[in-house]
Scaffold this motif. Structure first.
Motif, PDB file in Angstrom:
ATOM      1  N   PHE A  21      87.514   7.390 -54.691  1.00 52.48           N
ATOM      2  CA  PHE A  21      86.423   6.471 -54.357  1.00 52.48           C
ATOM      3  C   PHE A  21      86.932   5.034 -54.241  1.00 52.48           C
ATOM      4  O   PHE A  21      86.619   4.314 -53.286  1.00 52.48           O
ATOM      5  CB  PHE A  21      85.320   6.544 -55.412  1.00 52.48           C
ATOM      6  CG  PHE A  21      84.244   7.530 -55.088  1.00 52.48           C
ATOM      7  CD1 PHE A  21      83.466   7.372 -53.961  1.00 52.48           C
ATOM      8  CD2 PHE A  21      84.007   8.611 -55.907  1.00 52.48           C
ATOM      9  CE1 PHE A  21      82.462   8.280 -53.664  1.00 52.48           C
ATOM     10  CE2 PHE A  21      83.010   9.525 -55.615  1.00 52.48           C
ATOM     11  CZ  PHE A  21      82.229   9.352 -54.488  1.00 52.48           C
ATOM     12  N   SER A  24      79.444   6.826 -61.879  1.00 54.46           N
ATOM     13  CA  SER A  24      79.580   7.547 -60.610  1.00 54.46           C
ATOM     14  C   SER A  24      78.574   7.025 -59.589  1.00 54.46           C
ATOM     15  O   SER A  24      78.913   6.808 -58.418  1.00 54.46           O
ATOM     16  CB  SER A  24      79.367   9.046 -60.822  1.00 54.46           C
ATOM     17  OG  SER A  24      80.334   9.571 -61.677  1.00 54.46           O
ATOM     18  N   SER A  25      77.349   6.814 -60.029  1.00 52.94           N
ATOM     19  CA  SER A  25      76.315   6.312 -59.121  1.00 52.94           C
ATOM     20  C   SER A  25      76.670   4.938 -58.578  1.00 52.94           C
ATOM     21  O   SER A  25      76.465   4.651 -57.395  1.00 52.94           O
ATOM     22  CB  SER A  25      74.966   6.253 -59.851  1.00 52.94           C
ATOM     23  OG  SER A  25      74.590   7.524 -60.319  1.00 52.94           O
ATOM     24  N   ILE A  29      79.553   5.397 -56.014  1.00 54.55           N
ATOM     25  CA  ILE A  29      79.045   6.020 -54.790  1.00 54.55           C
ATOM     26  C   ILE A  29      78.219   5.024 -53.986  1.00 54.55           C
ATOM     27  O   ILE A  29      78.408   4.880 -52.763  1.00 54.55           O
ATOM     28  CB  ILE A  29      78.199   7.261 -55.135  1.00 54.55           C
ATOM     29  CG1 ILE A  29      79.076   8.343 -55.755  1.00 54.55           C
ATOM     30  CG2 ILE A  29      77.497   7.803 -53.899  1.00 54.55           C
ATOM     31  CD1 ILE A  29      78.281   9.458 -56.399  1.00 54.55           C
ATOM     32  N   THR A  33      80.477   2.202 -52.394  1.00 60.74           N
ATOM     33  CA  THR A  33      81.287   2.687 -51.274  1.00 60.74           C
ATOM     34  C   THR A  33      80.421   3.027 -50.069  1.00 60.74           C
ATOM     35  O   THR A  33      80.781   2.723 -48.928  1.00 60.74           O
ATOM     36  CB  THR A  33      82.097   3.925 -51.699  1.00 60.74           C
ATOM     37  OG1 THR A  33      82.804   3.641 -52.906  1.00 60.74           O
ATOM     38  CG2 THR A  33      83.094   4.320 -50.614  1.00 60.74           C
ATOM     39  N   PHE A  48      81.736  12.021 -48.618  1.00 60.07           N
ATOM     40  CA  PHE A  48      80.380  12.029 -49.162  1.00 60.07           C
ATOM     41  C   PHE A  48      79.713  13.385 -48.963  1.00 60.07           C
ATOM     42  O   PHE A  48      78.950  13.842 -49.829  1.00 60.07           O
ATOM     43  CB  PHE A  48      79.548  10.931 -48.517  1.00 60.07           C
ATOM     44  CG  PHE A  48      79.773   9.572 -49.110  1.00 60.07           C
ATOM     45  CD1 PHE A  48      79.454   9.311 -50.424  1.00 60.07           C
ATOM     46  CD2 PHE A  48      80.335   8.563 -48.358  1.00 60.07           C
ATOM     47  CE1 PHE A  48      79.664   8.074 -50.982  1.00 60.07           C
ATOM     48  CE2 PHE A  48      80.556   7.314 -48.901  1.00 60.07           C
ATOM     49  CZ  PHE A  48      80.223   7.056 -50.214  1.00 60.07           C
ATOM     50  N   PHE A  80      81.042  15.546 -51.607  1.00 62.67           N
ATOM     51  CA  PHE A  80      80.610  15.125 -52.936  1.00 62.67           C
ATOM     52  C   PHE A  80      79.115  15.347 -53.155  1.00 62.67           C
ATOM     53  O   PHE A  80      78.653  15.400 -54.297  1.00 62.67           O
ATOM     54  CB  PHE A  80      80.938  13.642 -53.148  1.00 62.67           C
ATOM     55  CG  PHE A  80      80.706  13.171 -54.549  1.00 62.67           C
ATOM     56  CD1 PHE A  80      81.611  13.454 -55.553  1.00 62.67           C
ATOM     57  CD2 PHE A  80      79.576  12.436 -54.871  1.00 62.67           C
ATOM     58  CE1 PHE A  80      81.397  13.026 -56.852  1.00 62.67           C
ATOM     59  CE2 PHE A  80      79.349  11.999 -56.168  1.00 62.67           C
ATOM     60  CZ  PHE A  80      80.271  12.287 -57.160  1.00 62.67           C
ATOM     61  N   LEU A 114      76.729  15.647 -56.664  1.00 63.47           N
ATOM     62  CA  LEU A 114      75.700  14.661 -56.962  1.00 63.47           C
ATOM     63  C   LEU A 114      74.341  15.328 -57.161  1.00 63.47           C
ATOM     64  O   LEU A 114      73.617  15.016 -58.117  1.00 63.47           O
ATOM     65  CB  LEU A 114      75.624  13.631 -55.841  1.00 63.47           C
ATOM     66  CG  LEU A 114      74.635  12.477 -56.021  1.00 63.47           C
ATOM     67  CD1 LEU A 114      74.993  11.658 -57.254  1.00 63.47           C
ATOM     68  CD2 LEU A 114      74.612  11.593 -54.783  1.00 63.47           C
TER      69      LEU A 114
END
Length: 321
Positions: free
Chosen positions: A127, A190-191, A194, A197, A256, A259, A263
């Protein structure tokens, strides 16, 4: 039915000899869990060596020719390195962990430790690398004079390595803290990664789309200029930078997509909509399997989008024959 529910909601201490405390619902070898466990072993058993070879080839192709050792290709090699970490360490540990459950219905402690500790670390490295590459592409396309004057391979490597060090210190300190693994903190972090990015990529893509339209409209006017050679060279450089930026956007989009299952699984798990043993032994392994495919897909996109790299790769394969 009540016994099953109690079993699913009761966590057990796994591998007390490990330096971190890990608890999980026991693995119940029912048909769905066994099928998913076997499927993930097969898929990763195939993709793991292929991804390793692909990313090693990217290193060979770029490093063998001086003309390919550009700033952008250097940043791509950094991304390929994170993919190699996934393919060479995380996936084998994941396979061994899943195989232990399938064969003996038990946890293989060392593979479980490697997967648990290093998986989030490696994904975070990817990331951060993508975010920094996108930032580098922004300056290459929209601040070309500043980019050519100040951005070098060594500086790009320094920035990316600095990001890796900061992330590594934070990630491992959180993993090995006295309070143990803070899954909520990981979910929040993580949020943030994400969201940052994704917003960065969307911002660059929108600006790139606008600039490309303006350049296409002014193309006919530029051809009337007397200094055709200089403008042709500048146009070629601009086209190269624009194409490289589109490549990064495609790679980020594929990342994404891979991923997204993880998520979604995390959201479902936090909401408590599915029993823990189903989440951890059926849904999460499938989501992780999709996430690991990034190491397989990234080099394919990079080679597909870069004619010079494809040419160098053909030369290597022809020479070997």
């Amino acid at each position: 039915m009540n016994n099953t529910t109690n079993l699913n909601t009761t966590n057990i201490l796994l591998c007390p000899s490990l330096p971190i405390e890990v608890t999980s619902p026991p693995y119940t070898p029912h048909a769905a869990a066994q099928a998913i466990t076997l499927l993930t072993c097969i898929v990763n058993g195939i993709s793991c060596p292929v991804a390793t070879v692909e990313n090693l080839l990217v290193f060979m192709v770029v490093l063998r020719k001086r003309s390919l050792r550009t700033v952008f290709n250097t940043s791509v090699l950094c991304l390929a390195f994170t993919d190699l970490l996934i393919a060479m360490f995380i996936q084998p540990a994941f396979i061994a962990y899943q195989a232990g459950k399938y064969i003996n219905s038990t946890y293989a402690c060392v593979p479980y430790f490697i997967k648990t500790v290093c998986e989030f670390w490696c994904v975070g490295l990817s990331f951060i690398t993508l975010a920094l590459i996108t930032l580098e592409r922004y300056f290459a396309v929209f601040k070309p004079f500043l980019y050519r004057a100040s951005v070098t391979r060594l500086r790009v490597m320094f920035v990316i390595f600095s990001g890796w060090i900061v992330w590594s210190v934070f990630s491992f300190s959180l993993r090995f803290s006295s309070s143990g693994m803070n899954l909520k903190a990981y979910s929040i972090l993580s949020s943030i990664l994400i969201t940052f990015t994704l917003l960065e990529t969307i911002f660059v893509y929108v600006k790139l789309y606008k600039v490309t339209r303006l350049r296409n409209r002014s193309c006919s006017l530029s051809r009337r200029s007397t200094d055709v050679t200089d403008q042709g060279q500048n146009s070629f450089i601009d086209d190269q930078e624009t194409r490289a930026t589109k490549t990064v956007i495609i790679i980020t989009g594929a990342f994404f997509l891979c991923f997204a299952p993880t998520l979604c699984a995390s959201i479902v798990h936090q909401a408590g909509a599915v029993e823990d043993d189903v989440m951890l032994h059926v849904i999460y392994p499938l989501a992780e399997c999709a996430l690991f495919l990034t190491a397989l897909i990234n080099p394919v996109i990079y080679v597909w989008r870069n004619a010079s790299v494809r040419k160098s790769l053909k030369e290597i394969t022809t020479f070997k024959k």
